[in-house]
Design an enzyme around this catalytic site. Structure first.
Site, PDB file in Angstrom:
ATOM      1  CG  ASN A  10      72.846  46.417  59.801  1.00  0.00           C
ATOM      2  OD1 ASN A  10      72.153  46.940  60.674  1.00  0.00           O
ATOM      3  ND2 ASN A  10      72.343  46.021  58.638  1.00  0.00           N
ATOM      4  CE  LYS A  12      71.202  42.401  59.131  1.00  0.00           C
ATOM      5  NZ  LYS A  12      70.838  41.536  58.016  1.00  0.00           N
ATOM      6  CG  HIS A  97      70.262  46.891  54.830  1.00  0.00           C
ATOM      7  ND1 HIS A  97      69.471  45.770  54.700  1.00  0.00           N
ATOM      8  CD2 HIS A  97      71.454  46.457  55.287  1.00  0.00           C
ATOM      9  CE1 HIS A  97      70.160  44.715  55.078  1.00  0.00           C
ATOM     10  NE2 HIS A  97      71.374  45.098  55.439  1.00  0.00           N
ATOM     11  CD  GLU A  99      67.871  42.912  56.508  1.00  0.00           C
ATOM     12  OE1 GLU A  99      67.960  43.684  57.483  1.00  0.00           O
ATOM     13  OE2 GLU A  99      68.572  41.891  56.386  1.00  0.00           O
ATOM     14  CD  GLU A 167      75.160  44.814  53.088  1.00  0.00           C
ATOM     15  OE1 GLU A 167      75.881  44.392  53.999  1.00  0.00           O
ATOM     16  OE2 GLU A 167      73.969  45.094  53.256  1.00  0.00           O
ATOM     17  N   GLY A 173      72.571  37.212  55.317  1.00  0.00           N
ATOM     18  CA  GLY A 173      71.923  36.352  56.306  1.00  0.00           C
ATOM     19  C   GLY A 173      71.707  34.916  55.858  1.00  0.00           C
ATOM     20  CB  SER A 213      77.086  35.299  54.719  1.00  0.00           C
ATOM     21  OG  SER A 213      75.672  35.199  54.727  1.00  0.00           O
TER      22      SER A 213
HETATM   23  C1  PEP Z   1      73.663  43.072  56.404  1.00  0.00           C
HETATM   24  O1  PEP Z   1      72.470  42.889  56.662  1.00  0.00           O
HETATM   25  O2  PEP Z   1      74.088  44.221  56.161  1.00  0.00           O
HETATM   26  C2  PEP Z   1      74.534  41.913  56.379  1.00  0.00           C
HETATM   27  C3  PEP Z   1      75.663  41.995  55.750  1.00  0.00           C
HETATM   28  O3  PEP Z   1      74.054  40.799  57.029  1.00  0.00           O
HETATM   29  P1  PEP Z   1      74.835  39.389  57.231  1.00  0.00           P
HETATM   30  O4  PEP Z   1      76.261  39.707  57.585  1.00  0.00           O
HETATM   31  O5  PEP Z   1      74.100  38.745  58.359  1.00  0.00           O
HETATM   32  O6  PEP Z   1      74.725  38.663  55.950  1.00  0.00           O
END
Ligand code: PEP
Length: 252
Positions: A10, A12, A97, A99, A167, A173, A213
């Site tokens: 992803n 983003k 997601h 976000e 998630e 993040g 992460s």
């Molecule tokens: C995500 O935004 O889907 C995600 C898993 O981000 P990160 O790996 O940066 O935590």
């Protein structure tokens, strides 16, 4: 039940420009040759999909999108439809997601998006996850509500086409990856929730991913013991070495 592994990048709102995006894709293509046993999907910003669809054609990496609108055509300024995405060879679409949920996306909209994606024979990757964890485990209620919301109106033949990405928002993040035990516990919880809504056989056919992460250094342990069939990767997917390390962790 483990499925064929799936690892999704992803990107983003990254990278900063088209040249950087093309360079990153070229690096990934070099590093991820002959990875037949794991499905790899890259979801760049919408603007790059047209070019990427040509450079990924016939290759090992599949093309995904980070979102979609649930209507096919009409007065919806700024939106992109499932029909338009499929026309560019997109095979997977992320929806729900955190976000996007933070910007107002509701469970109902997520459900409509899933139906639009399935109708166009693409794979929805639906994100669920709790904001925080509490000792009493009430966050499991939120997860259950999200699963019920995404599955609303979906028959067994449809839910098995859905990928659910767990998630936890506190892990996205932040550098705080969920523990193997937390991931395993959530995998069992998702399967048991789906079993209540459908039946065990159907529930076990739904592909589950972990995201939050994920780094190459911990991916193998998470993959082998967490019970999920792969990863949704944000930050680490912008580094070709890290991302290919995560993909390689899913290959036995
Ligand atoms: C995500 O935004 O889907 C995600 C898993 O981000 P990160 O790996 O940066 O935590």
């Amino acid at each position: 039940m483990k499925h064929n592994a799936l690892v999704v990048a992803n990107w983003k709102l990254n990278p900063i420009g088209f040249d950087e995006a093309k360079n990153l894709l070229t690096e990934l293509k070099k590093k991820l040759k002959k990875v037949n046993s794991t499905t790899i999907v890259v979801t760049p910003p919408f603007l790059f999909i047209s070019d990427f669809s040509k450079s990924l054609k016939g290759g090992e990496i599949k093309l995904g999108a980070q979102d979609v609108f649930y209507e096919e055509i009409g007065p919806f300024t700024g939106e992109i439809s499932a029909g338009q995405l499929v026309g560019f060879g997109v095979s997977h679409v992320i929806v729900g997601h955190s976000e996007r949920r933070a910007l107002g996306e509701t469970d109902e909209q997520v459900n409509k998006k899933i139906q639009a994606i399935i109708k166009r024979r693409m794979t929805p990757i639906v994100c669920i996850g709790e904001k925080n964890r509490d000792e009493q485990g009430t966050f499991f209620n939120d997860i259950e509500a999200q699963i019920k919301g995404l599955a609303k109106g979906l028959l067994a033949k449809d839910i098995v086409k859905v990928v659910i990405a767990y998630e936890p928002i506190w892990a996205i993040g932040t550098g705080k990856t969920a523990t193997v035990e937390d991931v395993k516990e959530m995998q069992l919880f998702i399967v048991s929730t789906l079993t209540k809504l459908y039946d065990r056989k159907t529930a076990e056919k739904v592909t589950l991913l972990y995201g939050g992460s994920v780094k190459a250094s911990i991916a193998k342990e998470l993959y082998e013991q967490g019970g999920m069939s792969g990863f949704l990767v944000g930050g680490a997917s912008l580094n070709a070495n890290e991302f290919s390390g995560i993909v390689n962790a899913t290959i036995s």
